[in-house]
Design a protein around this motif. Structure first.
Motif, mmCIF file in Angstrom:
data_model
loop_
_atom_site.group_PDB
_atom_site.id
_atom_site.type_symbol
_atom_site.label_atom_id
_atom_site.label_comp_id
_atom_site.label_asym_id
_atom_site.label_seq_id
_atom_site.Cartn_x
_atom_site.Cartn_y
_atom_site.Cartn_z
ATOM 1 N N LYS A 226 0.827 -1.205 0.000
ATOM 2 C CA LYS A 226 0.000 0.000 0.000
ATOM 3 C C LYS A 226 0.866 1.262 0.000
ATOM 4 O O LYS A 226 0.572 2.234 -0.706
ATOM 5 N N ALA A 227 1.930 1.233 0.790
ATOM 6 C CA ALA A 227 2.841 2.379 0.861
ATOM 7 C C ALA A 227 3.522 2.603 -0.487
ATOM 8 O O ALA A 227 3.673 3.750 -0.941
ATOM 9 N N GLN A 228 3.937 1.515 -1.144
ATOM 10 C CA GLN A 228 4.561 1.627 -2.466
ATOM 11 C C GLN A 228 3.610 2.264 -3.468
ATOM 12 O O GLN A 228 3.980 3.182 -4.208
ATOM 13 N N ASN A 229 2.391 1.761 -3.490
ATOM 14 C CA ASN A 229 1.409 2.269 -4.446
ATOM 15 C C ASN A 229 1.128 3.751 -4.232
ATOM 16 O O ASN A 229 1.042 4.531 -5.191
ATOM 17 N N MET A 230 0.992 4.147 -2.965
ATOM 18 C CA MET A 230 0.722 5.552 -2.683
ATOM 19 C C MET A 230 1.921 6.420 -3.031
ATOM 20 O O MET A 230 1.771 7.519 -3.594
ATOM 21 N N ALA A 231 3.126 5.941 -2.733
ATOM 22 C CA ALA A 231 4.335 6.714 -3.033
ATOM 23 C C ALA A 231 4.472 6.959 -4.531
ATOM 24 O O ALA A 231 4.808 8.069 -4.971
ATOM 25 N N ILE A 232 4.200 5.933 -5.329
ATOM 26 C CA ILE A 232 4.293 6.074 -6.789
ATOM 27 C C ILE A 232 3.195 6.990 -7.314
ATOM 28 O O ILE A 232 3.419 7.826 -8.195
ATOM 29 N N GLU A 233 2.004 6.838 -6.744
ATOM 30 C CA GLU A 233 0.890 7.697 -7.157
ATOM 31 C C GLU A 233 1.183 9.166 -6.850
ATOM 32 O O GLU A 233 0.831 10.058 -7.625
ATOM 33 N N LEU A 234 1.846 9.421 -5.717
ATOM 34 C CA LEU A 234 2.199 10.789 -5.341
ATOM 35 C C LEU A 234 3.360 11.331 -6.180
ATOM 36 O O LEU A 234 3.554 12.541 -6.269
ATOM 37 N N GLY A 235 4.138 10.414 -6.768
ATOM 38 C CA GLY A 235 5.308 10.832 -7.539
ATOM 39 C C GLY A 235 6.568 10.937 -6.705
ATOM 40 O O GLY A 235 7.525 11.617 -7.096
ATOM 41 N N MET A 236 6.610 10.223 -5.569
ATOM 42 C CA MET A 236 7.779 10.282 -4.694
ATOM 43 C C MET A 236 9.014 9.662 -5.335
ATOM 44 O O MET A 236 10.127 9.870 -4.859
#
Length: 416
Positions: free
Chosen positions: A85-95
């Motif tokens: 979940k953290a990976q998906n959110m980080a990529i979605e945010l553009g981190m």
């Protein structure tokens, strides 16, 4: 996280209860009497959507911290779910892009560095969970990232962030004339990238496979190109370097994982050691190789040697527990297969040292308590088997001796 003094100020101006709760969840492990479970339920209420949580880097950081705590609590499946979940959110945010830290760091070099570190730490932890536990890769390898490498810890703490370097510069270091001093964190990233490559090597079936030689080159080059200043785990000011400690730990675990499949170090006695280790009883692939066995043993010994470094063991990452478990499996497998009368004192001391380290960490992390119990039980079984074998060998040799055999025959004749 940003340095302590800075995060305290951030929380005063912008309370982030979900992140504070995640910090308390992990921190409670080190405070006697704290209710870790209660903190865990609270952070879950934020991450499950029951309580409002912002969709930003602070939530990614909270999930990363929560996953670390879950992993040390033997809740691996749940930890992986949170990490994904953290990976998906980080990529979605553009981190995973260089621009994210600059756009969201609020003009603070330390906050920008914290955001870059969050991305890299998410990658490092995901690979360690996959590699140390044998759970299989679950991080997104195909994600393109141009996030610069983190700086030294002292620079991060001071807020004076030096010029940023890239992973491309690190890879091209020996071909480039620029003399760049890469941070311990950068060498840790290089070590985890090698572990990631090892995890992709499942298709290697024989010890003469060219793919194995390529992996050997990566692992060997990591050690060969390590600067002299990074060979000692203390910096120029005498401060212990935890990032470098982890880098060496990861490098040696990578070596063990690569070579143990081509080594005959496999015994039923250690298949009960499952904490942090996935499947320790995997059969050797192809033809076993003495050189590969030696490298596996050497890497296991280097991990045991990390226990001897000055300073409290509890200051290290909890993944050291997993490294000790893998090291113990190698030591115990070797001990179980040693010829009966072979001296084993040095090997026994390494096993005792690993077990002692796990015992010291047990009050803080359930995974260490489980590891200590499993390593100790396996050691006791091997010790008992060797003791019985030594006794049988002694009496067999005793009976085979010509002089003693003659005496016994004489005694039989007199009695009859």
């Amino acid at each position: 996280m940003p340095p302590r003094h800075q995060i305290v100020q951030v929380f005063k101006t912008r309370p982030m209860e979900h992140l504070q709760m995640a910090m308390c969840y992990v921190g409670s492990r080190y405070v006697p009497g704290s209710s870790t479970a209660a903190y865990g339920l609270e952070i879950e209420s934020y991450l499950s959507g029951t309580k409002p949580t912002p969709k930003d880097a602070s939530t990614v950081q909270a999930m990363l911290l929560f996953a670390l705590g879950l992993d040390g609590n033997n809740e691996r499946t749940k930890a992986i779910e949170v990490l994904i979940k953290a990976q998906n959110m980080a990529i979605e945010l553009g981190m995973n892009q260089r621009e994210y830290a600059m756009a969201n760091g609020q003009g603070s070099p330390s906050c920008e560095e914290s955001l870059r570190r969050t991305w890299w730490e998410l990658y490092i932890v995901s690979v360690m969970v996959a590699g140390f536990h044998g759970s299989g890769t679950f991080h997104q390898r195909d994600t393109l990232s141009n996030v610069p490498l983190p700086c030294e810890e002292r620079d991060f703490a001071s807020g004076f962030i030096p010029q940023l370097n890239t992973i491309e510069q690190f890879d091209d270091e020996c071909f480039d004339r620029d003399d760049i001093a890469f941070s311990s964190y950068a060498h840790r990233i290089a070590a985890i990238r090698n572990l990631d490559k090892v995890l992709q090597s499942k298709e290697i079936l024989f010890s003469d496979d060219p793919a194995l030689y390529r992996l050997e080159a990566h692992l060997t080059n990591w050690h060969l190109h390590l600067p002299d200043s990074k060979r000692d785990l203390f910096d120029q000011f005498g401060t212990f370097d935890e990032m470098l400690f982890q880098a060496h730990m990861i490098a040696n675990v990578s070596t063990m994982l690569l070579y143990r499949n081509f080594s005959p170090l496999d015994t039923l006695a250690v298949r009960t050691i499952t904490t942090c280790t996935g499947d320790p009883g995997a059969s050797a692939r192809g033809t076993s190789d003495t050189t590969h066995t030696r490298r596996t043993i050497q890497a296991a010994s280097k991990i045991s040697k990390l226990v001897t470094l000055p300073g409290p063991l509890v200051k290290h990452t909890h993944f050291f527990i997993c490294a000790l478990g893998l090291s113990s499996i190698t030591h115990l497998s070797r001990w179980a297969t040693l010829p009966t009368m072979t001296p084993d004192q040095d090997l026994r001391q390494q096993i005792r040292m690993n077990a002692g380290a796990l015992k010291a960490l047990a009050p803080f992390w359930p995974s260490a308590e489980t590891g200590f119990r499993q390593v100790t039980n396996a050691a006791q079984k091997i010790y008992a088997n060797r003791k019985d074998t030594v006794g049988a060998a002694f009496w067999r040799d005793f009976m085979d001796d010509d002089f003693m055999g003659g005496m016994i025959e004489g005694m039989v004749s007199i009695e009859s």
